[in-house]
Design a protein around this motif. Structure first.
Motif, PDB file in Angstrom:
ATOM      1  N   ARG A 109       0.869  -1.168   0.000  1.00 20.41           N
ATOM      2  CA  ARG A 109       0.000   0.000   0.000  1.00 20.41           C
ATOM      3  C   ARG A 109       0.912   1.226   0.000  1.00 20.41           C
ATOM      4  NH1 ARG A 109      -5.330   1.192   2.323  1.00 20.41           N
ATOM      5  NH2 ARG A 109      -5.463  -1.047   2.437  1.00 20.41           N
ATOM      6  N   CYS A 110       0.498   2.245  -0.713  1.00 22.53           N
ATOM      7  CA  CYS A 110       1.209   3.524  -0.723  1.00 22.53           C
ATOM      8  C   CYS A 110       0.311   4.547  -0.042  1.00 22.53           C
ATOM      9  CB  CYS A 110       1.495   3.941  -2.164  1.00 22.53           C
ATOM     10  SG  CYS A 110       2.297   5.550  -2.302  1.00 22.53           S
ATOM     11  N   ARG A 111       0.887   5.315   0.853  1.00 21.44           N
ATOM     12  CA  ARG A 111       0.129   6.369   1.540  1.00 21.44           C
ATOM     13  C   ARG A 111       0.846   7.694   1.320  1.00 21.44           C
ATOM     14  NH1 ARG A 111       0.136   4.743   6.782  1.00 21.44           N
ATOM     15  NH2 ARG A 111       1.935   6.015   7.248  1.00 21.44           N
ATOM     16  N   VAL A 145      -2.918  -0.172  -3.850  1.00 19.66           N
ATOM     17  CA  VAL A 145      -3.770   0.990  -3.628  1.00 19.66           C
ATOM     18  C   VAL A 145      -2.905   2.154  -3.142  1.00 19.66           C
ATOM     19  CG1 VAL A 145      -4.321   0.410  -1.224  1.00 19.66           C
ATOM     20  CG2 VAL A 145      -5.961   1.721  -2.560  1.00 19.66           C
ATOM     21  N   ILE A 146      -3.370   3.351  -3.426  1.00 22.33           N
ATOM     22  CA  ILE A 146      -2.738   4.560  -2.893  1.00 22.33           C
ATOM     23  C   ILE A 146      -3.767   5.256  -2.018  1.00 22.33           C
ATOM     24  CG2 ILE A 146      -1.730   6.815  -3.396  1.00 22.33           C
ATOM     25  CD1 ILE A 146      -0.782   5.693  -6.069  1.00 22.33           C
ATOM     26  N   ASP A 147      -3.408   5.492  -0.771  1.00 17.39           N
ATOM     27  CA  ASP A 147      -4.267   6.226   0.148  1.00 17.39           C
ATOM     28  C   ASP A 147      -3.837   7.684   0.166  1.00 17.39           C
ATOM     29  OD1 ASP A 147      -5.797   4.064   1.023  1.00 17.39           O
ATOM     30  OD2 ASP A 147      -4.346   3.547   2.573  1.00 17.39           O
ATOM     31  N   LEU A 148      -4.815   8.543   0.169  1.00 18.51           N
ATOM     32  CA  LEU A 148      -4.577   9.974   0.216  1.00 18.51           C
ATOM     33  C   LEU A 148      -5.579  10.550   1.194  1.00 18.51           C
ATOM     34  CD1 LEU A 148      -3.476  12.688  -0.932  1.00 18.51           C
ATOM     35  CD2 LEU A 148      -5.205  12.483  -2.706  1.00 18.51           C
ATOM     36  N   ILE A 149      -5.106  11.172   2.235  1.00 19.55           N
ATOM     37  CA  ILE A 149      -5.980  11.792   3.225  1.00 19.55           C
ATOM     38  C   ILE A 149      -5.814  13.302   3.084  1.00 19.55           C
ATOM     39  CG2 ILE A 149      -6.474  12.064   5.682  1.00 19.55           C
ATOM     40  CD1 ILE A 149      -5.196   9.243   6.046  1.00 19.55           C
ATOM     41  N   ASP A 150      -6.919  13.982   2.892  1.00 18.97           N
ATOM     42  CA  ASP A 150      -6.873  15.434   2.752  1.00 18.97           C
ATOM     43  C   ASP A 150      -7.937  16.048   3.648  1.00 18.97           C
ATOM     44  OD1 ASP A 150      -5.756  17.732   1.734  1.00 18.97           O
ATOM     45  OD2 ASP A 150      -7.121  17.841   0.044  1.00 18.97           O
ATOM     46  N   GLY A 151      -7.651  17.198   4.174  1.00 19.89           N
ATOM     47  CA  GLY A 151      -8.556  17.848   5.108  1.00 19.89           C
ATOM     48  C   GLY A 151      -9.866  18.276   4.471  1.00 19.89           C
ATOM     49  N   PHE A 152     -10.948  18.162   5.238  1.00 18.96           N
ATOM     50  CA  PHE A 152     -12.266  18.584   4.782  1.00 18.96           C
ATOM     51  C   PHE A 152     -12.268  20.074   4.442  1.00 18.96           C
ATOM     52  CE2 PHE A 152     -16.692  19.927   5.517  1.00 18.96           C
ATOM     53  CZ  PHE A 152     -17.318  19.102   4.596  1.00 18.96           C
ATOM     54  N   CYS A 153     -11.425  20.828   5.129  1.00 19.25           N
ATOM     55  CA  CYS A 153     -11.367  22.278   4.917  1.00 19.25           C
ATOM     56  C   CYS A 153     -10.907  22.634   3.500  1.00 19.25           C
ATOM     57  CB  CYS A 153     -10.453  22.927   5.942  1.00 19.25           C
ATOM     58  SG  CYS A 153      -8.755  22.344   5.867  1.00 19.25           S
ATOM     59  N   ARG A 154     -10.327  21.675   2.776  1.00 18.03           N
ATOM     60  CA  ARG A 154      -9.827  21.959   1.431  1.00 18.03           C
ATOM     61  C   ARG A 154     -10.842  21.624   0.347  1.00 18.03           C
ATOM     62  NH1 ARG A 154      -3.901  20.150   0.924  1.00 18.03           N
ATOM     63  NH2 ARG A 154      -4.076  21.494  -0.867  1.00 18.03           N
ATOM     64  N   THR A 155     -12.054  21.306   0.741  1.00 11.23           N
ATOM     65  CA  THR A 155     -13.106  20.984  -0.228  1.00 11.23           C
ATOM     66  C   THR A 155     -13.411  22.184  -1.119  1.00 11.23           C
ATOM     67  OG1 THR A 155     -14.081  19.427   1.330  1.00 11.23           O
ATOM     68  CG2 THR A 155     -15.490  20.189  -0.457  1.00 11.23           C
ATOM     69  N   ASN A 156     -13.472  23.359  -0.533  1.00  9.65           N
ATOM     70  CA  ASN A 156     -13.906  24.551  -1.269  1.00  9.65           C
ATOM     71  C   ASN A 156     -12.833  25.185  -2.143  1.00  9.65           C
ATOM     72  OD1 ASN A 156     -16.473  24.345  -0.216  1.00  9.65           O
ATOM     73  ND2 ASN A 156     -15.943  25.546   1.599  1.00  9.65           N
ATOM     74  N   ASP A 157     -11.565  24.824  -1.970  1.00 12.80           N
ATOM     75  CA  ASP A 157     -10.522  25.458  -2.780  1.00 12.80           C
ATOM     76  C   ASP A 157     -10.203  24.677  -4.056  1.00 12.80           C
ATOM     77  OD1 ASP A 157      -8.937  23.326  -1.988  1.00 12.80           O
ATOM     78  OD2 ASP A 157      -7.464  24.535  -0.913  1.00 12.80           O
ATOM     79  N   GLY A 158     -10.967  23.608  -4.337  1.00 16.66           N
ATOM     80  CA  GLY A 158     -10.770  22.849  -5.568  1.00 16.66           C
ATOM     81  C   GLY A 158      -9.804  21.683  -5.433  1.00 16.66           C
ATOM     82  N   THR A 159      -9.175  21.530  -4.271  1.00 16.44           N
ATOM     83  CA  THR A 159      -8.192  20.466  -4.090  1.00 16.44           C
ATOM     84  C   THR A 159      -8.829  19.087  -4.252  1.00 16.44           C
ATOM     85  OG1 THR A 159      -6.869  21.858  -2.633  1.00 16.44           O
ATOM     86  CG2 THR A 159      -6.489  19.500  -2.505  1.00 16.44           C
ATOM     87  N   HIS A 160      -9.991  18.876  -3.651  1.00 14.62           N
ATOM     88  CA  HIS A 160     -10.650  17.572  -3.759  1.00 14.62           C
ATOM     89  C   HIS A 160     -11.065  17.283  -5.200  1.00 14.62           C
ATOM     90  CE1 HIS A 160     -11.728  17.391   0.803  1.00 14.62           C
ATOM     91  NE2 HIS A 160     -10.439  17.560   0.573  1.00 14.62           N
ATOM     92  N   ASP A 161     -11.501  18.307  -5.921  1.00 16.37           N
ATOM     93  CA  ASP A 161     -11.845  18.128  -7.338  1.00 16.37           C
ATOM     94  C   ASP A 161     -10.605  17.743  -8.146  1.00 16.37           C
ATOM     95  OD1 ASP A 161     -14.568  18.705  -7.026  1.00 16.37           O
ATOM     96  OD2 ASP A 161     -14.186  20.864  -7.180  1.00 16.37           O
ATOM     97  N   PHE A 162      -9.469  18.321  -7.807  1.00 15.78           N
ATOM     98  CA  PHE A 162      -8.211  17.972  -8.478  1.00 15.78           C
ATOM     99  C   PHE A 162      -7.904  16.490  -8.280  1.00 15.78           C
ATOM    100  CE2 PHE A 162      -3.574  17.389  -7.935  1.00 15.78           C
ATOM    101  CZ  PHE A 162      -3.170  17.645  -9.236  1.00 15.78           C
TER     102      PHE A 162
END
Length: 183
Positions: A109-111, A145-162
């Motif tokens: 696994r890659c994190r 699999v690659i796991d990527l954890i990103d903060g909920f606070c970054r939802t609005n800046d387009g990071t999650h869409d990226f």
């Protein structure tokens, strides 16, 4: 609005990043020239100050002494990796990741532990190239699999869409719930 802007920026870089980036241990030990004169290479001990400067631009909160220790630990661990992106001789971004054995099935696994790009970087190509390099390294090391954890606070800046544009999701049979307890 931000989602449309992100999609436009990603489409403008789609042609330049379609060619897969192949990293083998031999290639990774040397600088590799990529489009836009961006070089990717493994981080080295003399990079610590520049990495700390990039971390200060981000929302990661840790004192410089603690972060310096973390970076040095990553540089000395076999399964821990930091790739840096350079424009000329200046580091404009980096990605830290770990590849480890799975417990319940064969493979690895890659994190991704952190991805930071200079806030003055005008486009997403550096981020995309760093992500592609990790994906290639993960495949070469038999990661499933690659796991990527990103903060909920970054939802609005387009990071999650990226990340979704790159194929990462939190839905379907592979959906995870990230639980945390502060100690």
């Amino acid at each position: 609005m931000k989602k449309r802007l992100l999609q436009k920026r990603l489409k403008s870089h789609a042609l330049e990043t379609r060619i897969p980036i192949h990293f083998t241990e031999k290639i990774r030990s040397n600088s590799k020239i990529l489009s836009n004169k961006i070089h990717l290479r493994d981080a080295e001990p003399h990079d610590v100050s520049e990495l700390l400067a990039l971390i200060e631009q981000s929302s990661y909160s840790q004192n410089n002494g603690g972060m310096r220790s973390q970076i040095n630990a990553y540089l000395n661990e076999k399964h821990h990796h930091i790739l840096v992106a350079l424009k000329g001789k200046r580091i404009v971004g980096f990605i830290a990741f770990v590849i480890y054995d799975l417990f319940v099935s064969a493979g690895k696994r890659c994190r991704i532990e952190g991805l930071i790009v200079d806030k003055n970087q005008p486009d997403l190509s550096v981020k995309k190239k760093l992500m592609q390099a990790v994906e290639t390294s993960a495949r070469e090391n038999n990661s499933k699999v690659i796991d990527l954890i990103d903060g909920f606070c970054r939802t609005n800046d387009g990071t999650h869409d990226f990340y979704k544009f790159l194929g990462y999701n939190h839905e379907g049979s592979m959906a995870k719930v990230y639980l945390r307890k502060e100690l």
